[in-house]
Write a protein that holds these residues in place. Structure first.
Motif, PDB file in Angstrom:
ATOM      1  N   LEU A  97       3.799   4.200  -6.046  1.00 48.61           N
ATOM      2  CA  LEU A  97       4.063   4.072  -4.610  1.00 48.61           C
ATOM      3  C   LEU A  97       5.262   4.907  -4.195  1.00 48.61           C
ATOM      4  CD1 LEU A  97       2.914   2.658  -2.140  1.00 48.61           C
ATOM      5  CD2 LEU A  97       4.446   0.729  -2.602  1.00 48.61           C
ATOM      6  N   GLN A 122      -1.490   3.770  -1.258  1.00 49.20           N
ATOM      7  CA  GLN A 122      -0.643   4.909  -0.898  1.00 49.20           C
ATOM      8  C   GLN A 122      -0.986   5.428   0.497  1.00 49.20           C
ATOM      9  OE1 GLN A 122      -1.412   7.471  -4.299  1.00 49.20           O
ATOM     10  NE2 GLN A 122       0.667   7.158  -5.039  1.00 49.20           N
ATOM     11  N   PHE A 158       4.358   0.418 -10.008  1.00 57.12           N
ATOM     12  CA  PHE A 158       4.588   0.753  -8.608  1.00 57.12           C
ATOM     13  C   PHE A 158       5.456   1.993  -8.426  1.00 57.12           C
ATOM     14  CE2 PHE A 158       2.321  -3.002  -7.948  1.00 57.12           C
ATOM     15  CZ  PHE A 158       1.946  -3.065  -6.607  1.00 57.12           C
ATOM     16  N   TRP A 193      -4.710   2.605  -6.087  1.00 63.53           N
ATOM     17  CA  TRP A 193      -3.573   3.386  -5.612  1.00 63.53           C
ATOM     18  C   TRP A 193      -3.891   4.275  -4.427  1.00 63.53           C
ATOM     19  CZ3 TRP A 193       0.740   1.364  -6.369  1.00 63.53           C
ATOM     20  CH2 TRP A 193       0.984   0.628  -7.535  1.00 63.53           C
TER      21      TRP A 193
END
Length: 282
Positions: A54, A270, A51, A266
């Motif tokens: 992120l 995102q 993560f 992702w």
């Protein structure tokens, strides 16, 4: 780092910053609060290092829920989804986090739903990843049967029904959670909490209350997840206010879709988190 809230001590870690310089001024990024699965069997560890992706668009907070990981442990019988949900609100308020994007994976997603229902208007967004809005054990057992056969289904029935299973029996179920699974060696297991609350998950059902959620919500799931199957995820999605919800089912992914299909996962996560930017900094 540690913080006292609601009579307990919560451990958390932070990656990335909320304020970043941009064109001669300060730009505010969203703050994402990550809620892990369980009960008792996981903590924040399995989000790392994945993560960090992120943190490219948000400040990321890894939070160990009460009675999990490095947070304080108390009486397992006193633990509840509601207590954890209230902790999320108190935690954010104590640190001055406004309009957090609360991301919940598996049981963490269940807690995120309860948080959003108990504290309307507090979240800037929700991400419900691999999480059921109602924990239907017969449906879960049948999903394991289709994925792995009768023996695996019987192990799932016993495990989620509060009966004892051997490590070898559970291993046959665990491998069906996805092609790529977290390394279980890094987390801290609260075995008494798990023993008490795993069978109690069958009572979890907020499905018919989800119309009251006021935050934009992303529902994520893996198409091959035996727990949050496409049927389970779609049921959740349709229970949310239509104008506030978005759903993404990641093909060829299981219960940990960022491990199985990172190139698909992702960009979706995102983009959603980045879209929840708070008001500009003054």
């Amino acid at each position: 780092m540690q913080l006292q809230v609601n009579g307990t001590r919560l451990w958390f870690d932070v990656e990335g910053t909320e304020l970043v310089p941009e064109s001669g001024s300060w730009h505010r990024r969203p703050t994402a609060v990550l809620l892990h699965g369980g009960p008792g069997s996981f903590d924040h560890y399995y989000f790392k290092p994945h993560f960090s992706r992120l943190a490219e668009v948000a400040q990321v907070i890894y939070l160990d829920l009460r009675d999990h990981g490095r947070s304080a442990w108390g009486d397992p019988d006193a633990w509840s989804y509601e207590a954890c949900a209230d902790d999320v609100r108190a935690f954010c308020d104590s640190l001055g986090i406004e309009a957090p994007v609360v991301y919940g994976h598996s049981m963490g997603g269940m807690i995120a739903m309860v948080y959003a229902l108990r504290h309307p208007g507090h979240a800037g967004g929700l991400v419900l990843d691999s999480a059921p809005a109602r924990f239907d054990v017969p449906r879960l057992v049948e999903s394991f049967r289709q994925a792995g056969g009768d023996a695996v289904a019987e192990t799932a029935r016993r495990a989620y029904g509060g009966e004892t299973t051997s490590r070898e029996e559970w291993a046959a179920c665990w491998k069906l959670f996805g092609r790529n699974l977290p390394d279980r060696g890094y987390g801290t297991v609260n075995a008494p909490l798990n023993a008490r609350h795993l069978p109690r998950m069958k009572a979890f059902d907020v499905l018919h209350r989800l119309r009251a959620i006021t935050a934009p919500t992303l529902v994520l799931s893996g198409a091959s997840d035996p727990v949050a199957t496409p049927e389970v995820a779609t049921e959740l999605f349709h229970a949310l206010p239509r104008a506030m919800a978005r759903q993404e089912i990641i093909e060829n992914a299981g219960h940990f879709p960022w491990l199985d299909q990172p190139s698909r996962y992702w960009p979706v996560l995102q983009q959603f988190v980045d879209s929840r930017r708070p008001a500009p900094a003054r």
